[in-house]
Design a protein around this motif. Sequence first.
Motif, PDB file in Angstrom:
ATOM      1  N   GLY A 530       0.594  -1.266  -0.174  1.00  0.00           N
ATOM      2  CA  GLY A 530       0.105   0.484   0.152  1.00  0.00           C
ATOM      3  C   GLY A 530       0.640   1.567   0.240  1.00  0.00           C
ATOM      4  N   VAL A 531       0.563   2.608   0.607  1.00  0.00           N
ATOM      5  CA  VAL A 531       0.888   3.785   0.476  1.00  0.00           C
ATOM      6  C   VAL A 531       2.567   3.999   1.785  1.00  0.00           C
ATOM      7  CG1 VAL A 531      -0.690   4.900  -0.258  1.00  0.00           C
ATOM      8  CG2 VAL A 531      -0.422   4.285   2.408  1.00  0.00           C
ATOM      9  N   GLY A 532       2.015   3.101   1.899  1.00  0.00           N
ATOM     10  CA  GLY A 532       3.281   2.890   3.223  1.00  0.00           C
ATOM     11  C   GLY A 532       3.049   4.302   4.347  1.00  0.00           C
ATOM     12  N   ILE A 533       4.362   3.988   4.651  1.00  0.00           N
ATOM     13  CA  ILE A 533       4.364   5.093   6.105  1.00  0.00           C
ATOM     14  C   ILE A 533       5.177   5.443   6.052  1.00  0.00           C
ATOM     15  CG2 ILE A 533       4.386   5.815   8.492  1.00  0.00           C
ATOM     16  CD1 ILE A 533       2.741   3.529   9.084  1.00  0.00           C
ATOM     17  N   PRO A 534       6.080   6.968   5.684  1.00  0.00           N
ATOM     18  CA  PRO A 534       7.268   7.775   5.616  1.00  0.00           C
ATOM     19  C   PRO A 534       7.861   7.780   7.645  1.00  0.00           C
ATOM     20  CG  PRO A 534       5.691   9.573   5.190  1.00  0.00           C
ATOM     21  CD  PRO A 534       4.548   7.831   5.859  1.00  0.00           C
ATOM     22  N   GLU A 535       9.346   7.161   7.057  1.00  0.00           N
ATOM     23  CA  GLU A 535       9.861   6.762   7.986  1.00  0.00           C
ATOM     24  C   GLU A 535       9.625   8.144   9.349  1.00  0.00           C
ATOM     25  OE1 GLU A 535      14.620   5.902   9.404  1.00  0.00           O
ATOM     26  OE2 GLU A 535      13.761   5.701   7.139  1.00  0.00           O
ATOM     27  N   GLU A 536       9.572   9.225   9.023  1.00  0.00           N
ATOM     28  CA  GLU A 536       9.314  10.490   9.712  1.00  0.00           C
ATOM     29  C   GLU A 536       7.554  10.128  10.562  1.00  0.00           C
ATOM     30  OE1 GLU A 536       8.648  12.538   6.172  1.00  0.00           O
ATOM     31  OE2 GLU A 536       9.350  10.712   7.045  1.00  0.00           O
ATOM     32  N   TYR A 537       6.962   9.550  10.227  1.00  0.00           N
ATOM     33  CA  TYR A 537       6.723   9.729  10.963  1.00  0.00           C
ATOM     34  C   TYR A 537       5.923   7.884  11.858  1.00  0.00           C
ATOM     35  CZ  TYR A 537       3.970  12.856   8.372  1.00  0.00           C
ATOM     36  OH  TYR A 537       4.150  14.095   7.814  1.00  0.00           O
ATOM     37  N   TYR A 546      -3.528   9.265  16.701  1.00  0.00           N
ATOM     38  CA  TYR A 546      -2.454  10.155  15.652  1.00  0.00           C
ATOM     39  C   TYR A 546      -2.903   9.906  13.883  1.00  0.00           C
ATOM     40  CZ  TYR A 546       1.172  12.833  12.355  1.00  0.00           C
ATOM     41  OH  TYR A 546       2.109  13.266  11.796  1.00  0.00           O
ATOM     42  N   LYS A 547      -3.113  10.472  12.966  1.00  0.00           N
ATOM     43  CA  LYS A 547      -2.998  10.451  11.724  1.00  0.00           C
ATOM     44  C   LYS A 547      -2.106  10.508  10.164  1.00  0.00           C
ATOM     45  CE  LYS A 547      -7.753  10.166  11.160  1.00  0.00           C
ATOM     46  NZ  LYS A 547      -9.174  10.711  11.172  1.00  0.00           N
ATOM     47  N   VAL A 548      -1.868   9.881   9.745  1.00  0.00           N
ATOM     48  CA  VAL A 548      -0.740  10.904   8.467  1.00  0.00           C
ATOM     49  C   VAL A 548      -1.320  11.516   8.005  1.00  0.00           C
ATOM     50  CG1 VAL A 548       0.845  10.056   7.248  1.00  0.00           C
ATOM     51  CG2 VAL A 548       1.161   8.962   9.033  1.00  0.00           C
ATOM     52  N   ASP A 549      -2.805  11.267   7.545  1.00  0.00           N
ATOM     53  CA  ASP A 549      -3.997  11.235   6.231  1.00  0.00           C
ATOM     54  C   ASP A 549      -5.142  11.678   7.242  1.00  0.00           C
ATOM     55  OD1 ASP A 549      -5.333  11.968   4.305  1.00  0.00           O
ATOM     56  OD2 ASP A 549      -5.149  10.671   3.024  1.00  0.00           O
ATOM     57  N   SER A 550      -5.160  12.544   7.794  1.00  0.00           N
ATOM     58  CA  SER A 550      -6.313  13.212   8.976  1.00  0.00           C
ATOM     59  C   SER A 550      -7.807  13.058   7.867  1.00  0.00           C
ATOM     60  CB  SER A 550      -6.068  14.692   8.817  1.00  0.00           C
ATOM     61  OG  SER A 550      -6.170  15.625   8.137  1.00  0.00           O
ATOM     62  N   TYR A 579      11.946  -1.964   4.993  1.00  0.00           N
ATOM     63  CA  TYR A 579      10.861  -2.324   3.609  1.00  0.00           C
ATOM     64  C   TYR A 579      10.117  -1.183   3.126  1.00  0.00           C
ATOM     65  CZ  TYR A 579       6.505  -4.948   1.806  1.00  0.00           C
ATOM     66  OH  TYR A 579       5.454  -4.090   0.736  1.00  0.00           O
ATOM     67  N   HIS A 580      10.746  -0.837   2.259  1.00  0.00           N
ATOM     68  CA  HIS A 580      10.189   0.273   1.217  1.00  0.00           C
ATOM     69  C   HIS A 580       8.985  -0.384   0.224  1.00  0.00           C
ATOM     70  CE1 HIS A 580      12.969   1.682   3.467  1.00  0.00           C
ATOM     71  NE2 HIS A 580      14.308   1.261   3.030  1.00  0.00           N
ATOM     72  N   GLY A 581       8.442  -1.594   0.083  1.00  0.00           N
ATOM     73  CA  GLY A 581       6.855  -1.570  -1.086  1.00  0.00           C
ATOM     74  C   GLY A 581       5.866  -1.170  -0.607  1.00  0.00           C
ATOM     75  N   GLY A 582       6.381  -0.801   0.829  1.00  0.00           N
ATOM     76  CA  GLY A 582       4.907  -0.636   1.115  1.00  0.00           C
ATOM     77  C   GLY A 582       4.774  -0.317   2.512  1.00  0.00           C
ATOM     78  N   THR A 583       3.754  -1.402   3.407  1.00  0.00           N
ATOM     79  CA  THR A 583       4.464  -1.290   5.384  1.00  0.00           C
ATOM     80  C   THR A 583       4.405  -2.897   5.559  1.00  0.00           C
ATOM     81  OG1 THR A 583       2.812   0.626   5.330  1.00  0.00           O
ATOM     82  CG2 THR A 583       3.317  -0.580   7.588  1.00  0.00           C
ATOM     83  N   ARG A 584       5.289  -2.752   6.766  1.00  0.00           N
ATOM     84  CA  ARG A 584       5.690  -4.223   6.854  1.00  0.00           C
ATOM     85  C   ARG A 584       6.041  -3.679   8.755  1.00  0.00           C
ATOM     86  NH1 ARG A 584      10.554  -7.563   5.132  1.00  0.00           N
ATOM     87  NH2 ARG A 584       9.035  -7.790   3.427  1.00  0.00           N
ATOM     88  N   MET A 585       4.458  -4.422   8.892  1.00  0.00           N
ATOM     89  CA  MET A 585       4.322  -4.201  11.144  1.00  0.00           C
ATOM     90  C   MET A 585       5.085  -5.526  10.910  1.00  0.00           C
ATOM     91  SD  MET A 585       3.272  -1.399  11.331  1.00  0.00           S
ATOM     92  CE  MET A 585       3.126  -1.497  12.545  1.00  0.00           C
TER      93      MET A 585
END
Length: 593
Positions: A530-537, A546-550, A579-585
Amino acid sequence: MTRKMLILAVGLFLTLAVHAKKAQPDAALYDRYVRLFHTVDPDSSEVFYGLSAQLQQFHLRRGQLEEYYNIRRIEIRYEADRAEYLKAIKKANTILADMKGDKEAEKYSDIIYCSLGTTYIRQGNHEMAIRYFREALKYVTPADSTRFVHAYAGLAHAYITHHPEKAWQLNERLGELIKMDSTYLKVYLAHKVQICFYRDDKENFLKAVKEYEALIKNPASPQYKYGENTIGIMENAMTDRHNEVLRTMDTLSSDVSRIDTRMRIYEKMGRQDLALKEAYRRMEIQDSFNNDLINENLNELNEALGITKLQEKAAKERELWMTVVIVLLVIAIALLVSRYFIRRRYQKQVMRQNEQLAIALDEAKESERMKANFVQHVSHEMRTPLNIINGYTQIIADPKYDLPQEDRETMLQAIEQNTAAMTATINDLLEISHETSKERYPRTNQIVVNDFCRSSMAYAEQKNNGRLKLGFHSSLPDDFTILSNHDGIERILRQLLKNALKFTEKGKVELSVYESTDGTSVHFAVTDTGVGIPEEYHTQVFEQFYKVDSFKQGLGVGLPMSRKVAIRLGGTLNIDKDYHGGTRMILTIPKGT
C-alpha cells in the motif's frame, strides 16, 4: 473595536465594487452594508440577519456569488464575535454542504473554509485552523489575488503561537505576495512583530515594531489598526515595562487565542502563577465548548437514529456516549484535584514554585490538547456520515423527487456504507473503553501458531472480499505452539490486517510467521503493498489519535492500542524500516514456558 473596523472596511470594499453600476439603488445598498457592519450587539441578531438576508437576495438576483458568500462569511464572523463558536462552525459546515455539487458555488469554498479557520483560531484549536486554511488554498491560486492572500495570511496566523519558525517562513512568503499592498502589508507587519515575540528575538521584534508604527502613521494607510493593542502590550513585556503590561492586559479580547497570548506574555515576565491562572481559564472555556460539541453530536445522533436500521443500536450508543462523558468527567476531576495540590504547594514554597508551576502548565496544556483532539476526532468521524445519511434519506423520502432506480440504489448504498462507517467509529470507541479498563492479559493459552494464523487470514479474506491477493507463509511446523493470550494476539493481528487492507489499493497483503534467531520468541509480520508510512512518522503513528492522513476514515487508535496489548503480553510491535514496498508491521511475542 479593531475587529469591527476590519469587517467594516471589507464590507465597504464590497459595496464600492458594485457602486459603479447604478447610483440610485446603490445608495440604499450602501446604507444596508453600513447598518449590517455596525450591528454587532448580541441583542440585535434579528436586525443583523434581516439585513443579511436582504443583501444575500440582492447579490443572488444579480448572479454575484462571491459577494453572496462574503455576506455568509460575515454571518459566521458575527456568531464568533459573540463567542458562539459552535454556532459559527455549524453554520459554516451547513454552507459548505449546500455548496457541494454546485460547481459554480464550489469555486468560492475558500471563503467559508477561511472563516472556519479563523473561528478555530479564536476557539484555540490551531490544528483544525491549519487544516481548514490549507483546504481553502486548494480552491484559489495567486491569480485570485485577494482571496489567495487572505487564505495564506490566515495559515501564517494559525502557526504563530505554537510554531513560530513555520509562521516566519509563511509570513515572509506572504510579504513577497502582497508587495506594496498597504492593506495586507499591515497584516504582514503585525504578524512579523508577534512572530518575533514568540521567537524571543528582541532585536528583530523592535525593528518590526518600528516598521509597523511607521505604516500606522502613514496617512495613505488604511485606518483599521490590526493588532495594535496586542503589539503594544508585547512591546511593554519585551522591554520589561511589567507594570504597564499588568495595567493594560485586560484590554485584550476574551478569545482563547488571546488567552494564549496572555500566557506567553506572563511566561516572558517570569510570572508562571499568572500564566497558570490563564491556563485554567483556557481549560474552562475549552471544556465548555467540548461539552457543547458533545451535546450537539448527541442531538444529531438521536435524530439520525430515526432510521429503522439504527434504532436497534440506540441503547448501545447511549451507553457508549455515557462512557465518553464519564471518562471526560474523570479526567476533569483528576485535573482539578491535581491543580488543587499544586496550588497548595505554591502557597507553602513560594521561592521554589516557578519550576513546579512551569511543569504543571505543560501538563495542563497536554491534557487539554488530548481532550480536544479526542472530541474533535469523534465529532468529525460522526458528522460526515450523518450529513450524508440525512441528506440522502430526505431526498429518497421526498415524493417530489422522481428518482431513477439506479440513482435510488446508489443513494441506498451510500447510506449503508456511511452507516457502516459510523458503526466502525462506535466500535473504535468501545475498543478504547475496553482497553482502558483491561489491565492484564494472562498468558495461559496454548496457541497452535499456524492454525491461529490461518484463522486470522480467514478473517482478513472476509474483509477483503476478493479485492487483493492474500498470502500466508510459515517456517514453523504445524504442531508448533506458544504459551500466551489468545484474545490479545488475535486483537493485534486483526487490527494489523485491517490496516493493511485499508491502505492498500492494489497488490497483496501477506502474513508471515517465523521463530527468532535466539529461539525465545516468535515474529508475526504483516506486509502490504500500500501507500506505506514515511519514516519520519514511524514514532507518531503509535500516539493516540494521530493519523498521517487526517482525512482518512478512522480515529487513529488501532496502532496505539495494539502496541499497548503487545507490551502487556511481554512483546513488541514495530515498523520494519528496511521494507520500502508499502508497510511491514512486525509483532514479536515470547514463546513462554
